[in-house]
Design an enzyme around this catalytic site. Sequence first.
Site, PDB file in Angstrom:
ATOM      1  N   LYS A 291      -5.866   8.273  14.956  1.00 53.88           N
ATOM      2  CA  LYS A 291      -5.236   9.135  13.960  1.00 53.88           C
ATOM      3  C   LYS A 291      -5.298  10.605  14.383  1.00 53.88           C
ATOM      4  O   LYS A 291      -4.381  11.387  14.093  1.00 53.88           O
ATOM      5  CB  LYS A 291      -5.912   8.949  12.598  1.00 53.88           C
ATOM      6  CG  LYS A 291      -5.619   7.608  11.943  1.00 53.88           C
ATOM      7  CD  LYS A 291      -4.138   7.405  11.671  1.00 53.88           C
ATOM      8  CE  LYS A 291      -3.881   6.200  10.782  1.00 53.88           C
ATOM      9  NZ  LYS A 291      -2.429   5.956  10.556  1.00 53.88           N
TER      10      LYS A 291
ATOM     11  N   ASP B   6       7.605  -5.608  14.251  1.00 51.91           N
ATOM     12  CA  ASP B   6       6.283  -5.138  14.647  1.00 51.91           C
ATOM     13  C   ASP B   6       6.494  -3.813  15.368  1.00 51.91           C
ATOM     14  O   ASP B   6       7.033  -3.780  16.475  1.00 51.91           O
ATOM     15  CB  ASP B   6       5.616  -6.160  15.564  1.00 51.91           C
ATOM     16  CG  ASP B   6       4.219  -5.737  16.008  1.00 51.91           C
ATOM     17  OD1 ASP B   6       3.851  -4.560  15.798  1.00 51.91           O
ATOM     18  OD2 ASP B   6       3.504  -6.578  16.579  1.00 51.91           O
TER      19      ASP B   6
ATOM     20  N   TYR C 118     -10.453   4.079  15.391  1.00 50.25           N
ATOM     21  CA  TYR C 118      -9.397   4.302  14.398  1.00 50.25           C
ATOM     22  C   TYR C 118      -9.176   5.797  14.192  1.00 50.25           C
ATOM     23  O   TYR C 118      -8.043   6.290  14.229  1.00 50.25           O
ATOM     24  CB  TYR C 118      -9.778   3.641  13.077  1.00 50.25           C
ATOM     25  CG  TYR C 118      -8.894   4.033  11.915  1.00 50.25           C
ATOM     26  CD1 TYR C 118      -7.638   3.458  11.760  1.00 50.25           C
ATOM     27  CD2 TYR C 118      -9.317   4.963  10.971  1.00 50.25           C
ATOM     28  CE1 TYR C 118      -6.810   3.816  10.697  1.00 50.25           C
ATOM     29  CE2 TYR C 118      -8.509   5.320   9.902  1.00 50.25           C
ATOM     30  CZ  TYR C 118      -7.259   4.739   9.769  1.00 50.25           C
ATOM     31  OH  TYR C 118      -6.448   5.104   8.713  1.00 50.25           O
TER      32      TYR C 118
ATOM     33  N   GLY D 266       0.341   0.841  10.238  1.00 45.89           N
ATOM     34  CA  GLY D 266      -0.977   1.142  10.788  1.00 45.89           C
ATOM     35  C   GLY D 266      -2.060   0.531   9.932  1.00 45.89           C
ATOM     36  O   GLY D 266      -1.818  -0.397   9.158  1.00 45.89           O
TER      37      GLY D 266
ATOM     38  N   ILE E  38      -8.053   5.926  -0.485  1.00 49.55           N
ATOM     39  CA  ILE E  38      -6.978   5.539  -1.400  1.00 49.55           C
ATOM     40  C   ILE E  38      -7.320   4.177  -1.987  1.00 49.55           C
ATOM     41  O   ILE E  38      -7.523   3.203  -1.248  1.00 49.55           O
ATOM     42  CB  ILE E  38      -5.615   5.469  -0.679  1.00 49.55           C
ATOM     43  CG1 ILE E  38      -5.311   6.788   0.041  1.00 49.55           C
ATOM     44  CG2 ILE E  38      -4.512   5.107  -1.657  1.00 49.55           C
ATOM     45  CD1 ILE E  38      -5.142   7.984  -0.881  1.00 49.55           C
TER      46      ILE E  38
ATOM     47  N   GLY F 197       0.784  -1.221   0.000  1.00 51.11           N
ATOM     48  CA  GLY F 197       0.000   0.000   0.000  1.00 51.11           C
ATOM     49  C   GLY F 197       0.816   1.270   0.000  1.00 51.11           C
ATOM     50  O   GLY F 197       1.783   1.424  -0.750  1.00 51.11           O
ATOM     51  N   ILE F 198       0.427   2.194   0.859  1.00 46.16           N
ATOM     52  CA  ILE F 198       1.063   3.502   0.921  1.00 46.16           C
ATOM     53  C   ILE F 198       2.531   3.385   1.312  1.00 46.16           C
ATOM     54  O   ILE F 198       3.394   4.036   0.725  1.00 46.16           O
ATOM     55  CB  ILE F 198       0.303   4.411   1.911  1.00 46.16           C
ATOM     56  CG1 ILE F 198      -1.059   4.796   1.326  1.00 46.16           C
ATOM     57  CG2 ILE F 198       1.115   5.653   2.253  1.00 46.16           C
ATOM     58  CD1 ILE F 198      -1.964   5.520   2.296  1.00 46.16           C
TER      59      ILE F 198
END
Length: 238
Positions: free
Chosen positions: A146, A54, A142, A79, A175, A13-14
């Site tokens: 953040k 981790d 969540y 995350g 995304i 991913g990102i």
Amino acid sequence: MTRTVLVTGGTSGIGRAIAQRFAADQAEVFITGRTPETVEQTAKELRVHGVVCDAADSGQVEALAARLNELDVLVNAAGGLPQATSGEGSALEVLLAQWHANLAQNLLTAVLTTTSVQDKLTRGSSIISIGSIGAERRGGSYGAAKAALGAWNASLSAELAPKGVTCNVVSAGYIADTNFFHGQLSDERRSALLEETHNKRPGTVDDIAQTAYFLASQGARHITGQTIHVNGGAFTTR
């Protein structure tokens, strides 16, 4: 001069896109992930260093930091949305486990990693943490994690900016082509997320990677303590 870059959660991913962007700039890039096979395969594909870690485990984070010398860029990309709990225990116990999981994955990963490598940061270095539009609305535990990430980043910047270190959050909107929703994003929900944007398109991992890359550039040295929203206008600041 070759920069040293650490990207947590860099196997997909990102995080992977950010690692790939810095690697294309000939940086020496370290990526982390929790699954040995995935770390090894991604490191081979991107031609970077892979470390199994981790980022919510203090012992593993300490071991990671011990492998590094000077560090020019830290990207806290580890995350995401934790898998649903099994439902064992009372309702309060399940709720507590959910909140602990989100805080661990989306806040403490960044806090622990940053603290462990703080003395290795060079003057002119950058810390970039990946946030979420969920911090602004309908984010539950969540989003709360953040939002706390952004608050922590502001205090971190006040501490480190006098030493020449910039600290910023890139807050991502929806995304596409990531495993964030664990394959459970319905067509209706996706359409609603796109409708919220001004440009009527999903974000891409490259949108976030290019923003992170800019924040680590000389052109961004006076940008610190900020949350940069990259969401196509789905959430706007005033």
